[in-house]
Design a protein around this motif. Structure first.
Motif, PDB file in Angstrom:
ATOM      1  N   ALA A  83      -2.645   7.110  -2.724  1.00 53.54           N
ATOM      2  CA  ALA A  83      -1.455   6.485  -3.242  1.00 53.54           C
ATOM      3  C   ALA A  83      -1.008   7.029  -4.377  1.00 53.54           C
ATOM      4  O   ALA A  83       0.294   7.176  -4.897  1.00 53.54           O
ATOM      5  CB  ALA A  83      -1.673   5.039  -3.322  1.00 53.54           C
ATOM      6  N   ILE A  84      -1.822   7.270  -5.455  1.00 55.58           N
ATOM      7  CA  ILE A  84      -1.151   7.853  -6.918  1.00 55.58           C
ATOM      8  C   ILE A  84      -0.614   8.943  -6.663  1.00 55.58           C
ATOM      9  O   ILE A  84       0.143   9.527  -7.639  1.00 55.58           O
ATOM     10  CB  ILE A  84      -2.465   7.898  -7.875  1.00 55.58           C
ATOM     11  N   THR A  85      -0.723   9.884  -5.563  1.00 54.17           N
ATOM     12  CA  THR A  85      -0.046  11.098  -5.487  1.00 54.17           C
ATOM     13  C   THR A  85       1.622  10.933  -5.107  1.00 54.17           C
ATOM     14  O   THR A  85       2.376  12.080  -5.313  1.00 54.17           O
ATOM     15  CB  THR A  85      -0.621  12.132  -4.044  1.00 54.17           C
ATOM     16  N   LEU A  86       1.853   9.690  -4.918  1.00 52.50           N
ATOM     17  CA  LEU A  86       3.330   9.366  -4.757  1.00 52.50           C
ATOM     18  C   LEU A  86       3.861   8.901  -5.949  1.00 52.50           C
ATOM     19  O   LEU A  86       5.106   8.921  -5.899  1.00 52.50           O
ATOM     20  CB  LEU A  86       3.487   8.311  -3.394  1.00 52.50           C
ATOM     21  N   ILE A  87       3.231   8.769  -6.991  1.00 54.61           N
ATOM     22  CA  ILE A  87       3.755   8.353  -8.318  1.00 54.61           C
ATOM     23  C   ILE A  87       4.074   9.494  -9.164  1.00 54.61           C
ATOM     24  O   ILE A  87       3.054  10.234  -9.572  1.00 54.61           O
ATOM     25  CB  ILE A  87       2.615   7.183  -8.985  1.00 54.61           C
ATOM     26  N   LYS A  88       5.159   9.353  -9.623  1.00 54.71           N
ATOM     27  CA  LYS A  88       5.362  10.456 -10.872  1.00 54.71           C
ATOM     28  C   LYS A  88       6.350   9.867 -11.920  1.00 54.71           C
ATOM     29  O   LYS A  88       6.438   8.795 -12.024  1.00 54.71           O
ATOM     30  CB  LYS A  88       6.546  11.423 -10.318  1.00 54.71           C
ATOM     31  N   ASP A  89       5.839  10.893 -13.128  1.00 52.44           N
ATOM     32  CA  ASP A  89       6.412  10.154 -14.248  1.00 52.44           C
ATOM     33  C   ASP A  89       7.891   9.890 -14.355  1.00 52.44           C
ATOM     34  O   ASP A  89       8.663  10.346 -13.525  1.00 52.44           O
ATOM     35  CB  ASP A  89       6.320  11.361 -15.309  1.00 52.44           C
ATOM     36  N   GLY A  90       8.178   8.681 -14.870  1.00 56.29           N
ATOM     37  CA  GLY A  90       9.734   8.231 -14.880  1.00 56.29           C
ATOM     38  C   GLY A  90      10.033   7.354 -13.939  1.00 56.29           C
ATOM     39  O   GLY A  90      11.131   6.781 -13.689  1.00 56.29           O
ATOM     40  N   MET A  91       9.129   7.003 -12.804  1.00 56.50           N
ATOM     41  CA  MET A  91       9.342   6.166 -11.615  1.00 56.50           C
ATOM     42  C   MET A  91       9.411   4.776 -12.157  1.00 56.50           C
ATOM     43  O   MET A  91       8.624   4.483 -12.906  1.00 56.50           O
ATOM     44  CB  MET A  91       8.392   6.510 -10.524  1.00 56.50           C
ATOM     45  N   VAL A  92      10.185   4.111 -11.324  1.00 53.65           N
ATOM     46  CA  VAL A  92       9.869   2.506 -11.360  1.00 53.65           C
ATOM     47  C   VAL A  92       9.279   2.061 -10.110  1.00 53.65           C
ATOM     48  O   VAL A  92       9.604   2.339  -9.009  1.00 53.65           O
ATOM     49  CB  VAL A  92      11.571   1.965 -11.368  1.00 53.65           C
ATOM     50  N   ILE A  93       8.088   1.492 -10.436  1.00 54.06           N
ATOM     51  CA  ILE A  93       7.254   1.210  -9.066  1.00 54.06           C
ATOM     52  C   ILE A  93       7.334  -0.285  -9.215  1.00 54.06           C
ATOM     53  O   ILE A  93       7.113  -1.254 -10.087  1.00 54.06           O
ATOM     54  CB  ILE A  93       5.806   1.433  -9.264  1.00 54.06           C
ATOM     55  N   LEU A  94       7.275  -0.928  -7.819  1.00 55.55           N
ATOM     56  CA  LEU A  94       7.072  -2.313  -7.677  1.00 55.55           C
ATOM     57  C   LEU A  94       5.302  -2.427  -6.616  1.00 55.55           C
ATOM     58  O   LEU A  94       5.461  -1.793  -5.745  1.00 55.55           O
ATOM     59  CB  LEU A  94       8.189  -2.863  -6.974  1.00 55.55           C
ATOM     60  N   THR A  95       4.752  -3.523  -7.169  1.00 57.57           N
ATOM     61  CA  THR A  95       3.398  -3.690  -6.530  1.00 57.57           C
ATOM     62  C   THR A  95       3.396  -5.166  -6.139  1.00 57.57           C
ATOM     63  O   THR A  95       3.760  -6.085  -6.731  1.00 57.57           O
ATOM     64  CB  THR A  95       2.257  -3.293  -7.477  1.00 57.57           C
ATOM     65  N   GLY A  96       2.471  -5.352  -4.784  1.00 55.43           N
ATOM     66  CA  GLY A  96       2.247  -6.447  -4.509  1.00 55.43           C
ATOM     67  C   GLY A  96       0.637  -6.501  -5.255  1.00 55.43           C
ATOM     68  O   GLY A  96       0.577  -6.294  -6.311  1.00 55.43           O
ATOM     69  N   GLY A  97      -0.108  -7.511  -4.841  1.00 56.98           N
ATOM     70  CA  GLY A  97      -1.527  -7.812  -5.473  1.00 56.98           C
ATOM     71  C   GLY A  97      -2.442  -7.576  -4.387  1.00 56.98           C
ATOM     72  O   GLY A  97      -2.250  -6.856  -3.242  1.00 56.98           O
ATOM     73  N   GLY A  98      -3.676  -7.826  -4.584  1.00 59.74           N
ATOM     74  CA  GLY A  98      -5.009  -7.423  -3.716  1.00 59.74           C
ATOM     75  C   GLY A  98      -5.619  -6.557  -4.519  1.00 59.74           C
ATOM     76  O   GLY A  98      -5.356  -5.721  -5.157  1.00 59.74           O
ATOM     77  N   THR A  99      -6.807  -6.578  -3.824  1.00 64.83           N
ATOM     78  CA  THR A  99      -7.850  -5.572  -4.171  1.00 64.83           C
ATOM     79  C   THR A  99      -7.702  -4.240  -4.118  1.00 64.83           C
ATOM     80  O   THR A  99      -8.041  -3.164  -4.872  1.00 64.83           O
ATOM     81  CB  THR A  99      -9.263  -5.986  -3.625  1.00 64.83           C
ATOM     82  N   THR A 100      -6.792  -3.770  -3.229  1.00 62.47           N
ATOM     83  CA  THR A 100      -6.699  -2.327  -2.820  1.00 62.47           C
ATOM     84  C   THR A 100      -5.577  -1.891  -3.935  1.00 62.47           C
ATOM     85  O   THR A 100      -5.742  -0.766  -4.248  1.00 62.47           O
ATOM     86  CB  THR A 100      -6.091  -2.170  -1.325  1.00 62.47           C
ATOM     87  N   ILE A 101      -4.622  -2.569  -4.169  1.00 63.40           N
ATOM     88  CA  ILE A 101      -3.693  -2.201  -5.105  1.00 63.40           C
ATOM     89  C   ILE A 101      -4.325  -2.093  -6.675  1.00 63.40           C
ATOM     90  O   ILE A 101      -4.073  -1.403  -7.411  1.00 63.40           O
ATOM     91  CB  ILE A 101      -2.585  -3.293  -5.289  1.00 63.40           C
ATOM     92  N   ILE A 102      -5.435  -3.071  -6.888  1.00 61.28           N
ATOM     93  CA  ILE A 102      -6.153  -3.019  -8.044  1.00 61.28           C
ATOM     94  C   ILE A 102      -6.842  -1.866  -8.212  1.00 61.28           C
ATOM     95  O   ILE A 102      -7.007  -1.031  -9.330  1.00 61.28           O
ATOM     96  CB  ILE A 102      -6.894  -4.202  -8.370  1.00 61.28           C
ATOM     97  N   GLU A 103      -7.385  -1.413  -7.120  1.00 64.92           N
ATOM     98  CA  GLU A 103      -8.233  -0.293  -7.275  1.00 64.92           C
ATOM     99  C   GLU A 103      -7.115   1.218  -7.422  1.00 64.92           C
ATOM    100  O   GLU A 103      -7.619   1.951  -7.900  1.00 64.92           O
ATOM    101  CB  GLU A 103      -8.990   0.087  -5.753  1.00 64.92           C
ATOM    102  N   MET A 104      -6.037   1.128  -6.734  1.00 68.43           N
ATOM    103  CA  MET A 104      -5.003   1.977  -6.966  1.00 68.43           C
ATOM    104  C   MET A 104      -4.642   2.020  -8.584  1.00 68.43           C
ATOM    105  O   MET A 104      -4.879   3.142  -9.160  1.00 68.43           O
ATOM    106  CB  MET A 104      -3.834   1.782  -6.028  1.00 68.43           C
ATOM    107  N   VAL A 105      -4.590   0.907  -9.296  1.00 67.74           N
ATOM    108  CA  VAL A 105      -3.860   1.033 -10.387  1.00 67.74           C
ATOM    109  C   VAL A 105      -5.386   1.690 -11.357  1.00 67.74           C
ATOM    110  O   VAL A 105      -4.930   2.497 -12.318  1.00 67.74           O
ATOM    111  CB  VAL A 105      -3.912  -0.316 -10.977  1.00 67.74           C
ATOM    112  N   LYS A 106      -6.391   1.141 -11.218  1.00 71.27           N
ATOM    113  CA  LYS A 106      -7.534   1.753 -11.749  1.00 71.27           C
ATOM    114  C   LYS A 106      -7.687   3.445 -11.728  1.00 71.27           C
ATOM    115  O   LYS A 106      -8.425   4.012 -12.544  1.00 71.27           O
ATOM    116  CB  LYS A 106      -8.969   1.261 -11.177  1.00 71.27           C
ATOM    117  N   GLN A 107      -7.064   4.148 -10.790  1.00 71.21           N
ATOM    118  CA  GLN A 107      -7.202   5.385 -10.531  1.00 71.21           C
ATOM    119  C   GLN A 107      -5.892   6.076 -11.081  1.00 71.21           C
ATOM    120  O   GLN A 107      -5.702   7.410 -11.072  1.00 71.21           O
ATOM    121  CB  GLN A 107      -7.132   5.695  -8.825  1.00 71.21           C
TER     122      GLN A 107
END
Length: 248
Positions: A83-107
């Protein structure tokens, strides 16, 4: 059905969806409401779930920061790294909740420079560890079951933003029925999140594929990215190979 079989079925639903409703379990297992209540009470007494009004919550969902209780943790880490390969500097991101999203944030990369809107207080706390990330927690009513903010005030705030990417967990995904859920309020919230975002990525462990729940969120054609722990050419993903969907 034997009690052990019922308990196993209940825990599978809990692990897959993070929460279950008593009414859904009654229908799924074809037993009385009193039987389900007793089963949930016994499982709670054995510290396998949290019993709440109208159903139960996963231990990992309630205690998102306890890595030892996260279901399918290895699979979720694989999904997070994709998932983090989709995220680039300067982007505006919207997230939901849950353990998968939290694991993504940790990476996320430590030096990432981006703006994150989120409906999850737990996700916001994890994002606060990144010095160059601006964190905007969208406030409103707080769902004790789903652990996110919801309601008209949240939907109004979402309608005023236009994120580059929405990162969304899911309870169920089906090639024909699309994204579905069981909670009416959360259902409306997810619809708004998809509608306000330029692109949407659904983060989904493979056990949640080919499942349909009673409330429709969106058709699969409304999703741009599907991220699972499987290789993109895995046979289990064959039904999801459509032109508008990129599988990671």
């Amino acid at each position: 059905m034997l009690k052990k079989e019922r308990h196993d079925s209940i825990m599978r639903q809990i692990n897959l969806h993070n929460r279950v409703l008593t009414s859904d379990l009654v229908q799924l297992l074809s037993v009385s409401e009193d039987t389900i209540r007793r089963d949930l009470q016994e499982l709670a007494e054995h510290d396998q779930l949290y019993k709440v009004h109208g159903g139960a919550l996963s231990k990992s969902y309630q205690s998102s920061f306890d890595d030892s209780t996260v279901y399918a943790k290895d699979a979720k880490i694989i999904i997070a790294k994709k998932a983090i390969t989709l995220i680039k500097d300067g982007m505006v991101i919207l997230t939901g909740g849950g353990t998968t999203i939290i694991e993504m944030v940790k990476q996320l990369p430590e030096n990432l420079h981006a703006t994150f809107f989120t409906i999850s207080p737990f996700v916001a706390i994890e994002l606060a560890n990144y010095p160059r990330v601006e964190v905007i927690l969208i406030g409103g009513l707080f769902s004790k079951n789903s652990q996110v903010t919801y309601g008209g005030h949240v939907i109004n705030q979402l309608s005023e933003i236009s994120p580059d990417l929405c990162l969304l967990g899911t309870s169920a995904l089906h090639a024909n029925d699309g994204l579905t859920d069981t909670d009416w309020e959360i259902n409306q919230l997810k619809k708004t999140m998809l509608n306000c975002s330029k692109k949407t990525a659904v983060l989904c462990i493979s056990e949640k594929l080919n499942i349909s729940l009673r409330l429709k969120v969106a058709p699969i054609t409304n999703i741009q990215y599907l991220i699972t722990e499987l290789p993109s050419d895995d046979p289990q993903l064959a039904d999801y190979q459509i032109k508008s969907l990129q599988i990671l």
